[in-house]
Design a protein around this motif. Structure first.
Motif, mmCIF file in Angstrom:
data_model
loop_
_atom_site.group_PDB
_atom_site.id
_atom_site.type_symbol
_atom_site.label_atom_id
_atom_site.label_comp_id
_atom_site.label_asym_id
_atom_site.label_seq_id
_atom_site.Cartn_x
_atom_site.Cartn_y
_atom_site.Cartn_z
ATOM 1 N N ARG A 111 -40.369 24.406 -38.380
ATOM 2 C CA ARG A 111 -39.307 24.048 -37.407
ATOM 3 C C ARG A 111 -38.084 24.978 -37.582
ATOM 4 N NH1 ARG A 111 -39.970 18.885 -35.548
ATOM 5 N NH2 ARG A 111 -37.657 18.702 -34.941
ATOM 6 N N MET A 112 -37.431 25.351 -36.544
ATOM 7 C CA MET A 112 -36.191 26.250 -36.708
ATOM 8 C C MET A 112 -34.985 25.487 -35.975
ATOM 9 S SD MET A 112 -36.254 30.220 -35.462
ATOM 10 C CE MET A 112 -37.397 30.631 -36.547
ATOM 11 N N PHE A 113 -33.935 25.399 -36.718
ATOM 12 C CA PHE A 113 -32.968 24.646 -35.983
ATOM 13 C C PHE A 113 -33.316 23.357 -35.022
ATOM 14 C CE2 PHE A 113 -31.979 29.298 -35.906
ATOM 15 C CZ PHE A 113 -31.060 29.393 -36.673
ATOM 16 N N ASP A 114 -33.981 22.634 -35.946
ATOM 17 C CA ASP A 114 -34.505 21.336 -35.418
ATOM 18 C C ASP A 114 -35.339 21.228 -34.104
ATOM 19 O OD1 ASP A 114 -33.224 19.977 -37.180
ATOM 20 O OD2 ASP A 114 -31.339 19.802 -36.351
ATOM 21 N N TYR A 115 -35.938 22.547 -33.987
ATOM 22 C CA TYR A 115 -36.862 22.882 -32.998
ATOM 23 C C TYR A 115 -38.313 23.231 -33.372
ATOM 24 C CZ TYR A 115 -39.252 25.033 -28.839
ATOM 25 O OH TYR A 115 -39.976 25.179 -27.829
ATOM 26 N N LYS A 116 -39.094 22.410 -33.040
ATOM 27 C CA LYS A 116 -40.564 22.900 -33.526
ATOM 28 C C LYS A 116 -41.076 24.209 -32.640
ATOM 29 C CE LYS A 116 -44.662 22.178 -35.554
ATOM 30 N NZ LYS A 116 -45.010 22.668 -37.017
ATOM 31 N N VAL A 117 -41.539 25.056 -33.476
ATOM 32 C CA VAL A 117 -42.099 26.189 -32.668
ATOM 33 C C VAL A 117 -43.662 25.849 -32.404
ATOM 34 C CG1 VAL A 117 -42.604 28.626 -32.902
ATOM 35 C CG2 VAL A 117 -40.707 27.794 -34.049
ATOM 36 N N PRO A 118 -43.861 25.935 -31.164
ATOM 37 C CA PRO A 118 -45.296 25.372 -30.863
ATOM 38 C C PRO A 118 -46.206 26.457 -30.880
ATOM 39 C CG PRO A 118 -43.874 25.445 -28.778
ATOM 40 C CD PRO A 118 -42.967 25.935 -29.919
ATOM 41 N N LEU A 119 -46.829 27.151 -31.744
ATOM 42 C CA LEU A 119 -47.632 28.267 -31.850
ATOM 43 C C LEU A 119 -49.165 27.848 -32.296
ATOM 44 C CD1 LEU A 119 -45.269 31.140 -33.017
ATOM 45 C CD2 LEU A 119 -45.654 30.687 -30.722
ATOM 46 N N ASN A 120 -49.801 28.414 -31.215
ATOM 47 C CA ASN A 120 -51.381 27.875 -31.565
ATOM 48 C C ASN A 120 -52.193 28.994 -32.270
ATOM 49 O OD1 ASN A 120 -54.225 27.457 -31.078
ATOM 50 N ND2 ASN A 120 -53.394 25.582 -30.016
ATOM 51 N N PRO A 121 -52.887 28.812 -33.262
ATOM 52 C CA PRO A 121 -53.665 29.817 -34.056
ATOM 53 C C PRO A 121 -54.490 30.576 -33.112
ATOM 54 C CG PRO A 121 -53.649 27.724 -35.362
ATOM 55 C CD PRO A 121 -53.010 27.448 -33.903
ATOM 56 N N ALA A 122 -55.029 29.861 -32.019
ATOM 57 C CA ALA A 122 -55.806 30.636 -30.975
ATOM 58 C C ALA A 122 -55.415 31.830 -30.431
ATOM 59 C CB ALA A 122 -56.331 29.710 -29.930
ATOM 60 N N ALA A 123 -53.883 31.687 -29.971
ATOM 61 C CA ALA A 123 -53.271 32.878 -29.604
ATOM 62 C C ALA A 123 -53.404 33.973 -30.510
ATOM 63 C CB ALA A 123 -51.953 32.494 -29.131
ATOM 64 N N PHE A 124 -53.264 33.698 -31.968
ATOM 65 C CA PHE A 124 -53.226 34.840 -32.858
ATOM 66 C C PHE A 124 -54.543 35.353 -32.970
ATOM 67 C CE2 PHE A 124 -49.305 32.475 -33.675
ATOM 68 C CZ PHE A 124 -48.408 33.426 -34.195
ATOM 69 N N THR A 125 -55.610 34.511 -32.909
ATOM 70 C CA THR A 125 -56.896 35.089 -32.802
ATOM 71 C C THR A 125 -57.106 36.152 -31.875
ATOM 72 O OG1 THR A 125 -57.660 33.025 -33.819
ATOM 73 C CG2 THR A 125 -59.388 34.712 -32.850
ATOM 74 N N LEU A 126 -56.889 35.889 -30.538
ATOM 75 C CA LEU A 126 -57.030 36.696 -29.414
ATOM 76 C C LEU A 126 -55.929 38.138 -29.646
ATOM 77 C CD1 LEU A 126 -57.102 34.312 -26.519
ATOM 78 C CD2 LEU A 126 -59.070 35.526 -27.378
ATOM 79 N N LEU A 127 -54.973 37.623 -30.088
ATOM 80 C CA LEU A 127 -53.874 38.802 -30.244
ATOM 81 C C LEU A 127 -54.396 39.705 -31.435
ATOM 82 C CD1 LEU A 127 -51.378 40.489 -29.576
ATOM 83 C CD2 LEU A 127 -50.151 39.030 -30.886
#
Length: 306
Positions: free
Chosen positions: A44-60
């Motif tokens: 979380r960053m400033f009470d906001y959950k950063v919605p990042l998925n591991p699948a995107a990092f796999t492709l990148l």
């Protein structure tokens, strides 16, 4: 360049000198602290959950690895071409020395033959200093006549002027009937090879990999590494900092290595060992001419920073 004997597999894990780890260690430290903070705040960053998925990092990550591989190949091709040019320099100077000692009509120990050999040695050092933008005066002082050293001090392209001096030596030998036209042509062929080597080295030194490649790759590597903790924290929890630092080490180290070797004639730890190659040329030519080889030209250390 770092020159050292190959270590066994266990000691290779802890090698410090010669690796890029000292350069990237501060960046890995920042990455470790960021990853630990992400784990502590559960992504979380400033009470906001950063919605990042591991699948995107796999492709990148796959795309980034391919791009890093392309740049690594481009950088290593420049490094290897530079090494081939300096290997050819060693071969051609030996050929010219052999011709001067056996085909010029001068005795191997004569001042005329030795002056030609010293011109060849000075040529190798002049090329090294030109590529590294260092001062060649100390090498010229011990190898060349004072008058020639003074003339070279004012020259911008010192190896080319030394090539001219070598050609003048061949022409003077021809006019003195020491060599015939066929032998002169053989000398000229090898001198042309030296000219090609200078041109090849200048091409590499003056034409870097396009800057936009460096900017794009650098930005992508660091954005990927600093966003990666947000994509992994929900899946692997407290292991996130360790995995992120390991992935960051892989990408950042490769980025650092290819940055070093794309300019192969520099003074970075992984650049070409021009000092050692120049000293090998000097030792080899002096030995061919029957001159004593200074002990300083004989490598004795297991570890050398060239």
């Amino acid at each position: 360049m770092i020159i050292r004997e190959r270590e066994n597999w266990l000691r290779m894990l802890f090698v410090w000198k010669g690796s890029v780890l000292p350069d990237i260690l501060p960046r890995l430290g920042v990455l470790l602290l960021l990853s630990a903070a992400v784990v502590f705040f559960k992504g979380r960053m400033f009470d906001y959950k950063v919605p990042l998925n591991p699948a995107a990092f796999t492709l990148l990550g796959v795309a980034l690895a391919i791009f890093l591989g392309f740049r690594n190949n481009a950088s290593y091709e420049r490094f290897w071409e530079g090494r081939k040019l300096w290997g050819a320099l060693l071969i051609d100077t030996r050929s010219l020395t052999r011709q001067a000692l056996t085909m010029s009509g001068y005795a191997a120990s004569s001042p005329e033959a030795l002056s030609f050999v010293r011109l060849l040695i000075a040529f190798a050092y002049a090329l090294k200093h030109q590529l590294r933008k260092t001062d060649p005066e100390a090498d010229f002082q011990r190898l060349l006549p004072q008058e020639l050293t003074q003339r070279l001090a004012k020259a911008q392209f010192k190896p080319i002027l030394l090539l001219l001096e070598l050609s003048n030596w061949v022409q003077a030998s021809k006019e003195a009937s020491r060599i015939d036209s066929i032998t002169q042509a053989a000398f000229d062929h090898n001198l042309n090879q030296l000219s090609n080597i200078v041109g090849g080295c200048e091409r590499i030194a003056s034409t870097p990999i396009p800057y936009t490649y460096n900017v794009l790759l650098h930005r992508t590597v660091y954005l990927y590494c600093f966003l990666l903790p947000f994509g992994l924290v929900d899946n692997i929890g407290w292991m996130t900092p360790l995995i992120v630092v390991f992935v960051g080490y892989t990408f950042m180290a490769l980025d650092s290595i290819v940055t070093e070797i794309e300019e192969p004639f520099g003074l970075e730890p992984n650049d070409l060992a021009l000092n050692t190659i120049s000293q090998t040329i000097e030792a080899s030519l002096l030995e061919m001419a029957g001159e004593p080889v200074p002990p300083a030209l004989i490598p004795k250390k297991k570890f050398i920073l060239d």
